[in-house]
Design an enzyme around this catalytic site. Structure first.
Site: not given
Length: 406
Positions: A115, A118, A170
């Protein structure tokens, strides 16, 4: 009779010339010139990210950053210990203010980002999407696997809500909803990779907006530091990553609270935040920053098998203690300049304005040039033969008149 024979021979010759010309023209048009068209491109399988896979022969950021082991300053001032050991396979400690890389471990090694990718999604889409626009997510977005904020197909969400969900909780569902709001998933992935290239994050290949593992998706500790530094220059990015709690909309006008997954927010002095990640294949990853006085220190860790929070705090402490006192081992390079379209200048008016470009002569394709040449030659021969036949016919008529008068 001789004239008739000549006419017949000439007719046969003309027919042969025309046939040859036309046939040559057709053959040329169908073989020599086919025009632009789709061509088959051999498919190449992209390799899985490999631990310790070094980037270019001349690494971005400096020669020392090409090493796969730990890269430390040549010497340390009295009283400053080496950076704490980390269980992460790769890390970077950098001064975001000066761009100096203070210490690193396998900085250009290719690892799955989870993640932490991101950060690239947010950096790419924040400037493009109006944060007050409302979005109804698709069923595909709502059904994304892994961590989610809980989007509902009947819900309506502001873009700002989705960015908070992306960077705080997330939300993989929020990541897909933002990508689709940008036009399409494919368009968003192309733009994310373009942004990475402009930042000179050459180790990064994005395949998803969420960071969920995909074959060939990768990044490096160095690249994540570049992306983090660029993100920190954006006020909305800083606000999203540093928000600790927020009310998130639910169906029927209700709300529920979401919280930031960064455990150092509110606990580590000067912590700004940014992003952590985890998947079974990627293991733990983190990119974060803290600010004290006039300096911001960035710490990135990748492929950490356990809890990394304490180690991140220790690396941040070392970065603040070492900045300005050690010879850097490399640098966070500046982004490449953006290509800005320029308006053509009207020379007659002396000011910018729309212009109609003069028509440039366009060369005919080679096949068409050959065909044209054959036609010209054929027409010339036919014209010459016609003139000869005309002369022969006049001479024959003269002889006939002479015989009748005699």
């Amino acid at each position: 009779m001789r004239t008739d024979h000549l006419k017949s021979a000439a007719a046969l010759l003309v027919t042969a010339i025309l046939a040859t010309t036309v046939q040559s023209g057709v053959a040329t048009a169908t073989t020599a010139y086919q025009g632009p068209g789709p061509q088959a491109v051999p498919a190449t399988a992209e390799p899985e990210p490999e631990a310790g896979a070094a980037g270019a022969a001349q690494p971005v950021g400096g020669r020392l950053l090409g090493g796969r082991g730990t890269v430390l300053p040549e010497s340390l001032p009295p009283g400053l210990a080496p950076p704490p050991k980390s269980k992460a396979s790769a890390y970077v400690v950098a001064d975001a203010t000066t761009g100096q890389v203070l210490a690193a471990k396998d900085p250009h090694g290719h690892y799955r980002p989870a993640s932490t990718l991101k950060t690239l999604t947010a950096l790419t889409l924040i400037p493009k999407l109006d944060k007050d626009t409302r979005i109804k997510p698709s069923r595909n977005a709502c059904n994304q696997e892994g961590s989610a904020v809980g989007l509902h197909v009947k819900g309506s969400y502001r873009v700002e809500d989705l960015f908070l969900a992306l960077m705080m909780s997330s939300g993989n569902d929020a990541a897909m909803a933002l990508a689709e709001a940008n036009g399409s998933l494919g368009e968003t992935m192309a733009e994310m990779n373009s942004v990475a290239r402009r930042l000179q994050a050459r180790d990064t290949v994005a395949k998803t907006p969420s960071g969920l593992d995909q074959p060939g998706q990768r990044s490096s500790a160095y690249d994540l530091a570049l992306i983090a530094r660029a993100g920190l220059a954006n006020a909305d990015f800083r606000r999203y990553v540093s928000t600790r709690t927020a009310d998130f909309p639910a169906p029927k006008g209700k709300h529920y609270q979401i919280s930031n997954h960064n455990r150092l927010l509110g606990k580590y002095r000067g912590m700004i935040g940014i992003k952590n990640g985890w998947t079974t294949k990627a293991q733990g990853s983190f990119v974060g920053a803290a600010r004290r006085g006039a300096h911001t220190i960035i710490v990135v860790v990748m492929r950490h098998e356990g809890s990394f929070w304490e180690e991140v705090g220790e690396l941040l402490d070392w970065g603040f203690a070492a900045r300005g006192k050690v010879t850097p081992v490399g640098e966070l390079v500046a982004p490449l300049p953006e290509v800005v379209p320029t308006k053509p200048v009207d020379a007659r008016a002396g000011a910018p304005g729309p212009q109609t470009p003069a028509a440039a002569p366009v060369a005919a394709p080679k096949g068409r040039q050959d065909t044209t040449m054959l036609v010209v030659i054929g027409v010339g021969l036919i014209g010459g033969l016609a003139w000869v036949l005309y002369g022969l016919e006049r001479r024959a008529r003269g002889r006939r008149r002479a015989r009748r008068s005699g």
